[in-house]
Design a protein around this motif. Structure first.
Motif, PDB file in Angstrom:
ATOM      1  N   MET A   1     -12.296   5.777  -7.913  1.00 28.46           N
ATOM      2  CA  MET A   1     -10.897   5.518  -8.210  1.00 28.46           C
ATOM      3  C   MET A   1     -10.679   5.795  -9.697  1.00 28.46           C
ATOM      4  N   ASN A   2      -9.673   6.620 -10.003  1.00 31.90           N
ATOM      5  CA  ASN A   2      -9.399   6.934 -11.402  1.00 31.90           C
ATOM      6  C   ASN A   2      -8.504   5.865 -12.034  1.00 31.90           C
ATOM      7  N   PHE A   3      -8.268   6.003 -13.331  1.00 27.18           N
ATOM      8  CA  PHE A   3      -7.480   5.013 -14.069  1.00 27.18           C
ATOM      9  C   PHE A   3      -6.088   4.853 -13.464  1.00 27.18           C
ATOM     10  N   SER A   4      -5.456   5.969 -13.120  1.00 23.10           N
ATOM     11  CA  SER A   4      -4.117   5.919 -12.556  1.00 23.10           C
ATOM     12  C   SER A   4      -4.115   5.150 -11.233  1.00 23.10           C
ATOM     13  N   ASP A   5      -5.126   5.399 -10.383  1.00 18.04           N
ATOM     14  CA  ASP A   5      -5.213   4.679  -9.114  1.00 18.04           C
ATOM     15  C   ASP A   5      -5.484   3.194  -9.341  1.00 18.04           C
ATOM     16  N   THR A   6      -6.315   2.882 -10.310  1.00 18.01           N
ATOM     17  CA  THR A   6      -6.600   1.483 -10.625  1.00 18.01           C
ATOM     18  C   THR A   6      -5.330   0.773 -11.064  1.00 18.01           C
ATOM     19  N   THR A   7      -4.555   1.433 -11.909  1.00 18.78           N
ATOM     20  CA  THR A   7      -3.294   0.861 -12.384  1.00 18.78           C
ATOM     21  C   THR A   7      -2.312   0.681 -11.222  1.00 18.78           C
ATOM     22  N   ALA A   8      -2.207   1.695 -10.355  1.00 21.90           N
ATOM     23  CA  ALA A   8      -1.304   1.613  -9.206  1.00 21.90           C
ATOM     24  C   ALA A   8      -1.722   0.487  -8.269  1.00 21.90           C
ATOM     25  N   SER A   9      -3.013   0.368  -7.999  1.00 23.19           N
ATOM     26  CA  SER A   9      -3.504  -0.698  -7.117  1.00 23.19           C
ATOM     27  C   SER A   9      -3.231  -2.071  -7.711  1.00 23.19           C
ATOM     28  N   ALA A  10      -3.485  -2.218  -9.007  1.00 25.44           N
ATOM     29  CA  ALA A  10      -3.236  -3.501  -9.677  1.00 25.44           C
ATOM     30  C   ALA A  10      -1.757  -3.850  -9.641  1.00 25.44           C
ATOM     31  N   GLY A  11      -0.908  -2.878  -9.912  1.00 25.71           N
ATOM     32  CA  GLY A  11       0.530  -3.120  -9.880  1.00 25.71           C
ATOM     33  C   GLY A  11       1.004  -3.520  -8.497  1.00 25.71           C
ATOM     34  N   ASP A  78      -4.126   7.539  -2.553  1.00 27.26           N
ATOM     35  CA  ASP A  78      -4.404   7.252  -1.147  1.00 27.26           C
ATOM     36  C   ASP A  78      -3.250   6.436  -0.564  1.00 27.26           C
ATOM     37  N   HIS A  79      -3.034   6.602   0.742  1.00 24.79           N
ATOM     38  CA  HIS A  79      -1.995   5.835   1.424  1.00 24.79           C
ATOM     39  C   HIS A  79      -2.350   4.345   1.440  1.00 24.79           C
ATOM     40  N   PRO A  80      -1.330   3.484   1.428  1.00 28.95           N
ATOM     41  CA  PRO A  80      -1.608   2.045   1.549  1.00 28.95           C
ATOM     42  C   PRO A  80      -2.173   1.720   2.936  1.00 28.95           C
ATOM     43  N   ASP A  81      -2.965   0.667   3.006  1.00 28.50           N
ATOM     44  CA  ASP A  81      -3.565   0.277   4.286  1.00 28.50           C
ATOM     45  C   ASP A  81      -2.516  -0.028   5.342  1.00 28.50           C
ATOM     46  N   TRP A  82      -1.404  -0.661   4.967  1.00 29.68           N
ATOM     47  CA  TRP A  82      -0.385  -0.970   5.959  1.00 29.68           C
ATOM     48  C   TRP A  82       0.122   0.297   6.627  1.00 29.68           C
ATOM     49  N   TYR A  83       0.216   1.382   5.860  1.00 21.88           N
ATOM     50  CA  TYR A  83       0.672   2.645   6.431  1.00 21.88           C
ATOM     51  C   TYR A  83      -0.373   3.201   7.408  1.00 21.88           C
ATOM     52  N   ARG A 132       5.952  12.138  -8.168  1.00 23.43           N
ATOM     53  CA  ARG A 132       5.503  13.099  -9.193  1.00 23.43           C
ATOM     54  C   ARG A 132       4.092  12.777  -9.688  1.00 23.43           C
ATOM     55  N   LYS A 133       3.724  11.507  -9.631  1.00 21.03           N
ATOM     56  CA  LYS A 133       2.447  11.049 -10.172  1.00 21.03           C
ATOM     57  C   LYS A 133       1.252  11.370  -9.267  1.00 21.03           C
ATOM     58  N   THR A 134       1.502  11.642  -7.993  1.00 21.47           N
ATOM     59  CA  THR A 134       0.409  11.845  -7.043  1.00 21.47           C
ATOM     60  C   THR A 134       0.505  13.208  -6.371  1.00 21.47           C
ATOM     61  N   ASP A 135      -0.633  13.705  -5.919  1.00 22.50           N
ATOM     62  CA  ASP A 135      -0.671  14.964  -5.185  1.00 22.50           C
ATOM     63  C   ASP A 135      -0.349  14.778  -3.708  1.00 22.50           C
ATOM     64  N   ARG A 136      -0.454  13.546  -3.214  1.00 23.07           N
ATOM     65  CA  ARG A 136      -0.176  13.333  -1.787  1.00 23.07           C
ATOM     66  C   ARG A 136       1.329  13.275  -1.539  1.00 23.07           C
ATOM     67  N   ASP A 137       1.710  13.661  -0.354  1.00 20.83           N
ATOM     68  CA  ASP A 137       3.104  13.550   0.043  1.00 20.83           C
ATOM     69  C   ASP A 137       3.323  12.099   0.468  1.00 20.83           C
ATOM     70  N   ILE A 138       4.116  11.372  -0.299  1.00 23.94           N
ATOM     71  CA  ILE A 138       4.339   9.959   0.003  1.00 23.94           C
ATOM     72  C   ILE A 138       5.173   9.840   1.279  1.00 23.94           C
ATOM     73  N   PRO A 139       4.622   9.147   2.285  1.00 24.46           N
ATOM     74  CA  PRO A 139       5.346   9.012   3.544  1.00 24.46           C
ATOM     75  C   PRO A 139       6.552   8.082   3.441  1.00 24.46           C
ATOM     76  N   VAL A 140       7.583   8.459   4.168  1.00 23.53           N
ATOM     77  CA  VAL A 140       8.752   7.609   4.373  1.00 23.53           C
ATOM     78  C   VAL A 140       8.687   7.186   5.834  1.00 23.53           C
ATOM     79  N   VAL A 141       8.802   5.886   6.072  1.00 24.98           N
ATOM     80  CA  VAL A 141       8.655   5.343   7.415  1.00 24.98           C
ATOM     81  C   VAL A 141       9.980   4.759   7.875  1.00 24.98           C
ATOM     82  N   VAL A 142      10.369   5.135   9.078  1.00 26.32           N
ATOM     83  CA  VAL A 142      11.596   4.620   9.673  1.00 26.32           C
ATOM     84  C   VAL A 142      11.199   3.621  10.764  1.00 26.32           C
ATOM     85  N   LEU A 143      11.695   2.418  10.621  1.00 21.23           N
ATOM     86  CA  LEU A 143      11.444   1.358  11.598  1.00 21.23           C
ATOM     87  C   LEU A 143      12.706   1.188  12.445  1.00 21.23           C
TER      88      LEU A 143
END
Length: 147
Positions: A1-11, A78-83, A132-143
């Motif tokens: 996990m890089n610094f950016s991921d560590t910061t995102a996870s902590a936040g 990485d995607h969140p576990d809930w996703y 913009r901060k990540t290379d992954r396509d952030i999913p949008v979920v419709v419930l």
């Protein structure tokens, strides 16, 4: 996990657990909204454990028959576990203002995401920064309510 991921996870951890703590201290009265978005508790089934998992989320689009959530994880790589859990089992539950109801989760395809994204980032411009901060396509979920 890089610094950016560590910061995102902590936040993400601070936001979720801070929200839970405030709800506990205020008897569920505060905060009902965060950054202008309704707050919900999403309940999924763990894709590995099979156990019920719960996550506090904000919904940039909240309507009677549709709730939209964003699997941003603060721009983590990485995607969140809930996703990951709802992809494995789209039958979820949502708790909103102390009422829990069954819903079905669907990841928006590229066209649907393109249609929803302007509204999502108008409500919370931070989502655009996460994308913009990540290379992954952030999913949008419709419930949608499960009948």
């Amino acid at each position: 996990m890089n610094f950016s991921d560590t910061t995102a996870s902590a936040g993400a951890w601070v936001l979720e657990n801070g929200h839970r703590a405030l709800l506990a201290v205020t008897g569920g009265r505060f905060p009902k909204k965060l950054l202008g978005m309704e707050t919900i508790e999403l309940h999924t089934v763990g894709r590995t454990s099979g156990q019920r998992r719960s996550s506090m989320l904000t919904a940039p689009i909240f309507e009677r028959d549709r709730i939209v959530v964003v699997a941003s994880k603060g721009g983590h790589s990485d995607h969140p576990d809930w996703y990951k859990n709802l992809v494995a089992n789209p039958d979820v539950e949502v708790t909103f203002r102390e009422t829990t109801t069954p819903w079905t989760a669907v990841t928006a395809d590229a066209d649907a995401k393109a249609a929803l994204w302007p509204t999502v980032v108008k409500v919370n411009p931070g989502y655009d920064g996460y994308q913009r901060k990540t290379d992954r396509d952030i999913p949008v979920v419709v419930l949608t309510p499960r009948r």
